[in-house]
Design a protein around this motif. Structure first.
Motif, PDB file in Angstrom:
ATOM      1  N   LYS A 105      33.164  43.583  38.748  1.00  0.00           N
ATOM      2  CA  LYS A 105      33.371  44.279  39.689  1.00  0.00           C
ATOM      3  C   LYS A 105      33.638  45.864  39.280  1.00  0.00           C
ATOM      4  O   LYS A 105      34.258  45.852  37.978  1.00  0.00           O
ATOM      5  CB  LYS A 105      34.773  44.113  40.406  1.00  0.00           C
ATOM      6  N   THR A 240      39.394  42.045  34.491  1.00  0.00           N
ATOM      7  CA  THR A 240      39.404  41.721  36.100  1.00  0.00           C
ATOM      8  C   THR A 240      40.863  42.167  36.533  1.00  0.00           C
ATOM      9  O   THR A 240      41.802  42.641  35.789  1.00  0.00           O
ATOM     10  CB  THR A 240      39.293  40.145  36.165  1.00  0.00           C
ATOM     11  N   GLN A 243      42.720  39.631  41.777  1.00  0.00           N
ATOM     12  CA  GLN A 243      42.235  39.206  43.215  1.00  0.00           C
ATOM     13  C   GLN A 243      41.253  37.972  42.936  1.00  0.00           C
ATOM     14  O   GLN A 243      40.167  38.240  42.044  1.00  0.00           O
ATOM     15  CB  GLN A 243      41.680  40.186  43.923  1.00  0.00           C
ATOM     16  N   GLU A 244      40.941  37.180  44.028  1.00  0.00           N
ATOM     17  CA  GLU A 244      40.052  36.073  43.823  1.00  0.00           C
ATOM     18  C   GLU A 244      38.546  36.635  43.829  1.00  0.00           C
ATOM     19  O   GLU A 244      37.662  36.251  43.061  1.00  0.00           O
ATOM     20  CB  GLU A 244      40.277  35.080  45.349  1.00  0.00           C
ATOM     21  N   VAL A 245      38.309  37.678  44.367  1.00  0.00           N
ATOM     22  CA  VAL A 245      36.863  38.211  44.551  1.00  0.00           C
ATOM     23  C   VAL A 245      36.682  38.735  43.106  1.00  0.00           C
ATOM     24  O   VAL A 245      35.392  38.552  42.355  1.00  0.00           O
ATOM     25  CB  VAL A 245      36.721  39.181  45.658  1.00  0.00           C
ATOM     26  N   ALA A 246      37.592  39.466  42.537  1.00  0.00           N
ATOM     27  CA  ALA A 246      37.372  39.980  40.942  1.00  0.00           C
ATOM     28  C   ALA A 246      37.234  38.879  40.072  1.00  0.00           C
ATOM     29  O   ALA A 246      36.321  39.001  39.047  1.00  0.00           O
ATOM     30  CB  ALA A 246      38.607  41.064  40.569  1.00  0.00           C
ATOM     31  N   ALA A 248      36.134  35.836  40.594  1.00  0.00           N
ATOM     32  CA  ALA A 248      35.041  35.147  40.572  1.00  0.00           C
ATOM     33  C   ALA A 248      33.808  36.068  40.057  1.00  0.00           C
ATOM     34  O   ALA A 248      32.982  35.306  39.533  1.00  0.00           O
ATOM     35  CB  ALA A 248      34.741  34.926  42.337  1.00  0.00           C
ATOM     36  N   ASP A 249      33.918  37.142  40.438  1.00  0.00           N
ATOM     37  CA  ASP A 249      32.825  38.072  39.583  1.00  0.00           C
ATOM     38  C   ASP A 249      33.034  38.136  38.296  1.00  0.00           C
ATOM     39  O   ASP A 249      31.957  38.094  37.217  1.00  0.00           O
ATOM     40  CB  ASP A 249      32.792  39.476  40.165  1.00  0.00           C
ATOM     41  N   LYS A 252      31.359  35.184  36.712  1.00  0.00           N
ATOM     42  CA  LYS A 252      30.025  35.377  36.803  1.00  0.00           C
ATOM     43  C   LYS A 252      29.430  36.177  35.614  1.00  0.00           C
ATOM     44  O   LYS A 252      28.500  35.958  34.977  1.00  0.00           O
ATOM     45  CB  LYS A 252      29.298  36.094  38.050  1.00  0.00           C
TER      46      LYS A 252
END
Ligand SMILES: Nc1ncnc2c1ncn2[C@@H]1O[C@H](COP(=O)(O)OP(=O)(O)O)[C@@H](O)[C@H]1O
Ligand SMILES: [Mg+2]
Length: 296
Positions: A105, A240, A243-246, A248-249, A252
């Motif tokens: 992110k 990172t 947060q979960e979204v950060a 997860a990215d 990736k």
């Protein structure tokens, strides 16, 4: 005798690759570990079979395994890394280590970590440079107080014009922000991005450096791919936030670096902006971006 492969791997973790200062397991230099009764064999992957540290590493491996299994017969095979010869044809052979600071992110603190990493290494006595390869969102000029500066152009020995990196705190830096208006960078696309990155390596006059820190754009796009095709990257540091979204990215991004044809070792993950502690209240933790404060 029963030989535990895991114990061998632990022993090999004590062997440092002199080229990177990292252990050979972390640098993924050990392959095909086989145990057959008291015979232990594995392949050590080197950047080149002409590597000057070949025999040093060979002895270090045999010594390390001998510590845990003194009666075993250890066979170390040497192999050149596929594409590893690229290192010798690196456009910047005077730079010993190229470290990419990446994330999934944007806004998680990559540029902040890249600058702090550079300053930290400099303080330890290393020769460090920073390349801002976040071409859409260059922030190195702002972070180092170099906005509006333009790099000098100097002819090299063959009369070809070269870009001189701009120095701050003894750290040479280059950024698209020095060349075009930062706001104009968003229009850069595809092939032009690749060409600029190539220029940052080939048309800049870089001094001898122990580390060149690359401040990457977020995600897993063209710039990251161009980079791994242009220069040998020593390793990547991922940034990172909690947060979960950060996260997860970030995973990736991590997976991208670990693809077999990219194969850049992950040196570490920085969890940034988890909390801050003010000087006057050293026992307090203020969580900036998370509500849940359950952490061990
Ligand atoms: N640990 C931190 N504490 C406070 N502010 C931070 C921290 N890390 C980053 N920031 C701020 O957050 C913003 C985004 O950081 P930046 O390094 O530009 O992220 P990125 O390069 O990932 O987009 C910047 O304004 C930066 O100063
Ligand atoms: Mg940034």
């Amino acid at each position: 005798m029963t030989i535990d492969k895991q114990k061998i791997i632990e022993a090999l973790r004590t062997v440092m690759d002199p080229a990177t200062g990292q252990d050979i397991i972390r640098m993924r230099m050990v392959e095909n570990l086989e145990v057959d009764d008291k015979n232990i064999s594995f392949t050590l992957v080197l950047p080149s079979l002409n590597s000057p540290v070949k025999s040093q590493l060979n002895f270090a491996c045999i010594g390390a395994v001998g510590q845990v299994y003194p009666d075993a017969d250890v066979h170390v095979h040497m192999k050149a890394k596929a594409g590893g010869e690229r290192k010798s044809s690196s456009p910047v052979p005077q730079i010993r280590n190229i470290i990419a600071v990446g994330s999934g992110k944007g806004g998680v603190g990559k540029s902040t970590v890249a600058v702090n990493l550079a300053l930290g290494l400099k303080e330890l006595g290393a020769r460090v440079g920073i390349m801002d390869v976040d071409l859409y969102g260059p922030s190195i000029p702002t972070m180092l107080g170099l906005q509006g500066q333009r790099p000098k152009i100097k002819d090299d020995a063959y009369g070809r014009p070269k870009i001189m990196p701009i120095e701050k705190y003894g750290i040479p830096t280059i950024s698209i922000g020095y060349i075009i208006q930062e706001e104009a960078a968003v229009v850069l696309r595809g092939p032009r991005l690749g060409a600029i990155i190539q220029q940052f390596f080939k048309d800049c006059i870089w001094p001898e450096l122990d580390f060149l820190i690359l401040d990457l754009p977020p995600g897993t796009g063209d710039i990251q791919l161009t980079l791994v095709q242009t220069v040998p990257i020593t390793g990547a540091v991922l940034v990172t936030t909690p947060q979960e979204v950060a996260l997860a990215d970030a995973i990736k991004a991590m997976n991208m670096f670990q693809l077999p044809n990219i194969n850049v070792p992950i040196l570490g993950v920085v969890e940034n902006m988890a909390w801050f502690t003010p000087e006057e209240l050293p026992n307090n933790k203020y969580y900036l971006l998370v509500k849940v404060v359950e952490r061990n």
